[in-house]
Design an enzyme around this catalytic site. Structure first.
Site, short mmCIF file in Angstrom:
data_model
loop_
_atom_site.label_atom_id
_atom_site.label_comp_id
_atom_site.label_asym_id
_atom_site.label_seq_id
_atom_site.Cartn_x
_atom_site.Cartn_y
_atom_site.Cartn_z
N HIS A 30 -0.31 -0.27 -10.03
CA HIS A 30 -1.21 -0.74 -9.01
C HIS A 30 -1.87 -1.95 -9.80
O HIS A 30 -3.07 -2.20 -9.71
CB HIS A 30 -2.02 -0.14 -8.27
CG HIS A 30 -2.61 -0.65 -7.16
ND1 HIS A 30 -2.91 0.10 -5.81
CD2 HIS A 30 -2.48 -1.87 -6.51
CE1 HIS A 30 -3.38 -0.59 -4.76
NE2 HIS A 30 -3.01 -1.89 -5.34
N ALA A 87 0.21 -7.29 -9.88
CA ALA A 87 -0.24 -8.75 -9.56
C ALA A 87 -1.52 -9.30 -10.46
O ALA A 87 -2.05 -9.90 -10.08
CB ALA A 87 -0.62 -8.88 -7.93
N ARG A 97 0.87 -1.06 0.12
CA ARG A 97 -0.06 0.19 -0.11
C ARG A 97 0.83 1.49 -0.03
O ARG A 97 1.96 1.34 0.87
CB ARG A 97 -0.80 0.06 1.19
CG ARG A 97 -2.15 -0.78 0.96
CD ARG A 97 -3.10 -0.41 -0.04
NE ARG A 97 -4.33 -1.19 -0.08
CZ ARG A 97 -4.57 -2.09 -0.84
NH1 ARG A 97 -3.53 -2.76 -1.52
NH2 ARG A 97 -5.79 -2.90 -0.75
N GLU A 118 -3.32 7.61 -6.13
CA GLU A 118 -3.16 7.04 -7.25
C GLU A 118 -4.15 7.55 -8.38
O GLU A 118 -5.28 7.76 -8.14
CB GLU A 118 -3.31 5.61 -7.02
CG GLU A 118 -2.33 5.00 -6.28
CD GLU A 118 -2.58 3.48 -5.94
OE1 GLU A 118 -3.44 3.11 -6.33
OE2 GLU A 118 -1.73 2.87 -5.22
#
Length: 341
Positions: free
Chosen positions: A289, A292, A243, A272
């Site tokens: 972000h 993943a 984070r 963001e």
């Protein structure tokens, strides 16, 4: 079993109303006799009117605030968060209204651990710089950007929970020494992982690479601050896939500009998209972000959310409830029992 109506937040869809995550296991709801639909609008934060039609809601981006519930208005029995972070969820408000909140640690742990390793290798190998050399026809400069090897270095993990532990396993073939800072990691677990638990200050001073793997809490906000960065080696790198606010981004910009640390790799930011100017620095590798975000994560997170809905619909307490106090409330217990035949 009571047939549930399930809402899915609309931020899963692109402009053509296609689910950008692909298969998130929603067919399991249909197979179990439940109906589901996407919410009719994209929202930054849920209102009582958004939530009222549903027994359960699967959501990613929208916040759950003190204004998401209103006494006398129907509310879901379970809110299933597609991901592991819940800093945008008012847990006390959910508990007060007998709503369970679940997350998906099992679905996210390996993809996030893999993302951390990917970013670490990219930063150590100067992948972003070398990519630019080719695109900008600067081939002759390649000998000026020698990378660092991962084998044998010391990696410091801030957070040795489920995802941090998975990263330890991925790092094992490289023969690295792993330090960990995590006040909640039992010493026997650390020993089993071959992780040396150290203080925050010692981790900063001894690590060749610091990887942030912790959850965002009041205790971890700006855990990596000016003092931490000043204690790091000038040859060390910082990786954050957890984070953004765990790292004081202004302090990190200063450290990178001054060369007090070698480089950084960030998949998360204080705001963001980022606004600190860190995106302009040459010694930082960035992702939006989304590092993943893979088919593995889609199925894992989606399956975990769907299972949470199915558990509540069948009168069971779901795994990974984060507002555990709700389980002791008579109101929630009555709502859970109402699902039983």
């Amino acid at each position: 079993m009571t047939a549930f109506t399930v809402g899915v937040s609309r931020d899963f869809l692109d402009a053509q109303d296609r689910n950008v995550w692909g298969d998130i296991c929603l067919d399991r709801l249909t197979e179990a006799g439940h109906s589901w639909e996407y919410l009719p609008r994209v929202v930054d934060a849920f209102t009582p009117e958004d939530l009222a039609p549903y027994d359960g809601v699967i959501f990613a981006a929208p916040a759950v605030t003190a204004n998401s519930f209103r006494d006398g208005t129907p509310r879901p029995r379970v809110l299933a968060r597609f991901g592991v972070g819940y800093d945008t969820v008012d847990l006390d408000g959910c508990t007060a209204h007998d709503v369970a909140v679940t997350i998906t640690p099992d679905g996210a742990r390996r993809p996030v651990a893999t993302a951390a390793l990917t970013m670490l290798l990219a930063v150590l190998g100067n992948v972003a710089v070398k990519d630019r050399l080719v695109r900008e026809h600067r081939w002759a400069e390649r000998d000026q950007h020698m990378g660092l090897g991962l084998s044998g270095i010391t990696v410091g993990l801030i957070g040795v929970g489920n995802t941090g532990s998975d990263l330890v396993g991925l790092l094992a073939p490289f023969g690295v020494r792993v330090l960990g800072h995590d006040p909640f990691c039992p010493p026997e677990r650390a020993r089993a992982l071959h992780v040396e638990l150290v203080s925050r200050e010692e981790l900063a001073a001894r690590s060749d690479a610091v990887v942030v793997m912790a959850a965002l809490t009041p205790a971890t906000r700006h855990l990596v601050d000016h003092a931490f960065l000043a204690a790091m080696r000038s040859t060390a790198v910082l990786i954050n896939v957890a984070r953004g606010p765990i790292v004081d981004e202004i302090a990190l910009v200063d450290a990178l500009r001054a060369g007090r640390i070698r480089a950084a790799g960030l998949d998360v930011f204080a705001t963001e998209p980022p606004t600190s100017g860190i995106e302009l620095l040459p010694n930082v590798t960035l992702a939006p972000h989304a590092l993943a975000w893979t088919s593995e994560m889609s199925r894992g997170n989606g399956g975990s959310c769907v299972q949470a809905i199915l558990d509540v619909a069948e009168g069971r307490v779901p795994a990974h409830v984060v507002n555990r106090d709700v389980l002791e409330r008579p109101g929630f217990q009555a709502r859970l029992a109402a699902a039983l035949p």
